[in-house]
Write a protein that holds these residues in place. Sequence first.
Motif, mmCIF file in Angstrom:
data_model
loop_
_atom_site.group_PDB
_atom_site.id
_atom_site.type_symbol
_atom_site.label_atom_id
_atom_site.label_comp_id
_atom_site.label_asym_id
_atom_site.label_seq_id
_atom_site.Cartn_x
_atom_site.Cartn_y
_atom_site.Cartn_z
ATOM 1 N N TYR A 154 -32.045 42.778 -24.127
ATOM 2 C CA TYR A 154 -32.689 42.150 -22.964
ATOM 3 C C TYR A 154 -32.786 40.645 -23.210
ATOM 4 N N GLU A 196 -29.416 48.377 -25.039
ATOM 5 C CA GLU A 196 -30.156 48.095 -23.811
ATOM 6 C C GLU A 196 -29.261 47.816 -22.606
ATOM 7 N N ASP A 228 -28.689 45.137 -14.493
ATOM 8 C CA ASP A 228 -29.617 45.880 -13.635
ATOM 9 C C ASP A 228 -29.263 47.364 -13.605
ATOM 10 N N LEU A 231 -30.403 48.945 -16.962
ATOM 11 C CA LEU A 231 -31.852 49.118 -17.090
ATOM 12 C C LEU A 231 -32.363 50.208 -16.153
ATOM 13 N N ARG A 232 -31.810 50.295 -14.968
ATOM 14 C CA ARG A 232 -32.229 51.379 -14.057
ATOM 15 C C ARG A 232 -31.793 52.738 -14.601
ATOM 16 N N VAL A 234 -31.703 53.516 -17.803
ATOM 17 C CA VAL A 234 -32.708 53.838 -18.830
ATOM 18 C C VAL A 234 -33.989 54.340 -18.172
ATOM 19 N N GLU A 235 -34.378 53.726 -17.064
ATOM 20 C CA GLU A 235 -35.575 54.165 -16.345
ATOM 21 C C GLU A 235 -35.468 55.622 -15.903
ATOM 22 N N HIS A 236 -34.234 56.092 -15.702
ATOM 23 C CA HIS A 236 -34.022 57.480 -15.289
ATOM 24 C C HIS A 236 -33.743 58.412 -16.472
ATOM 25 N N HIS A 277 -37.199 42.925 -13.359
ATOM 26 C CA HIS A 277 -37.384 43.654 -14.617
ATOM 27 C C HIS A 277 -38.370 43.004 -15.589
#
Length: 284
Positions: A154, A196, A228, A231-232, A234-236, A277
Motif C-alpha cells: 500500500y 497487497e 483498487d 484491495l476490493r 482482499v475486502e471480499h 481506501h
Amino acid sequence: MKLIISIVVYNWEADVLRSSLVALSRSLDVADSREELTSCELWLSYNGPGKLDEIESTNLVQGVFSWPYRLLLQQPNLGYGGTNNLVLRNRVFTDKALDPGKTAILVLNPDVWPEPDAIAIALAHLRSDPQVGLVCPRVLDRDGEVDTPGHKRYPSLAVLAARLLSPLMRIAAFRHLNERYEYRDTSLAAARLGVELCSGCFLMARYDYWKTLNGFDERFFMYFEDFDVALRGVEHGWAHLYEPSVRILHAGGGAGQKSWQHRGWFVRSAWTFFSRHGWRIWRV
C-alpha cells in the motif's frame, strides 16, 4: 479452465501488438498441452483516436494468434478500466453459458509478453487453491533482464511523489520507501501469498473474483484502477499470490516517465484512491 482475455489498445502499434500476441498465443498453447486450459477467447478492444482499417487489423490478429478472438474496433475511450468493463459487464458477465467455477479472466496490457509457461502456471494456482485472488507475475523489462515489480505494498504520498518526481529518488529515505513499496526488501525469487497490490498489466483471477467486484471502478480513468481492484478483492476475502515462475516482459513505463497529461491523471486517480481506501503520508 476456460480463459477469457481482455486487451484494450489505445496506441495501435502494429509491431508491438503483433509480437505480444505471438507470445500470448504460444503461452496459451503450452497451457493447453499441460491440460490447464480447456478453451480461450480473446476480446481485443480498440479505443484510440482515428479509425483503424478493419481488414488490416483482422489480418494482423489472424496472422499471429491461433485462438478464438473478437475484435472490437472504435470502442469509446472510457479509460483503461471503463473500456475493459464494456467487455466484462456487457459480454462476459451476461454469458449464461459460462461455468463460473471453471472460468478465469485475464486483463492484459497490449505491451506484455508472457513467457511460454506463464499462463499454465497461473491457471494451475487458480484451479488448485480457491482462496487465491489475483495471480501476480514476476514483471521484467522488455529485454527480460531488469525486475520492475508488479506486486506492491500500500503506497504513501511520499513514495508516489518520489516516483512522479524522479530527483527525489536521490534521497536515501525515499529510495528506502520505494524498495519497501516494491517488496524489494524480500526475495523476488520467492513466492508470496498475501501481497497487497498487483499491477494492471497482468490481472488474472477466477471468474467469481471479477464478477463479485463488477469489474473496475470507473472513477479511475487511468492509474490506480488495478490497486483498487486488488484491495476490493482482499475486502471480499481473497489472498493475492505473487508467483515468480509466472514471468512476463513489459515494455510500459511509470507515470513519471510520461507526459504531463498522464501525470495529471496519476494525481487525480491517486486522490480518488486514497479517498476511497485511506490516506498515508509517509509510511509504506
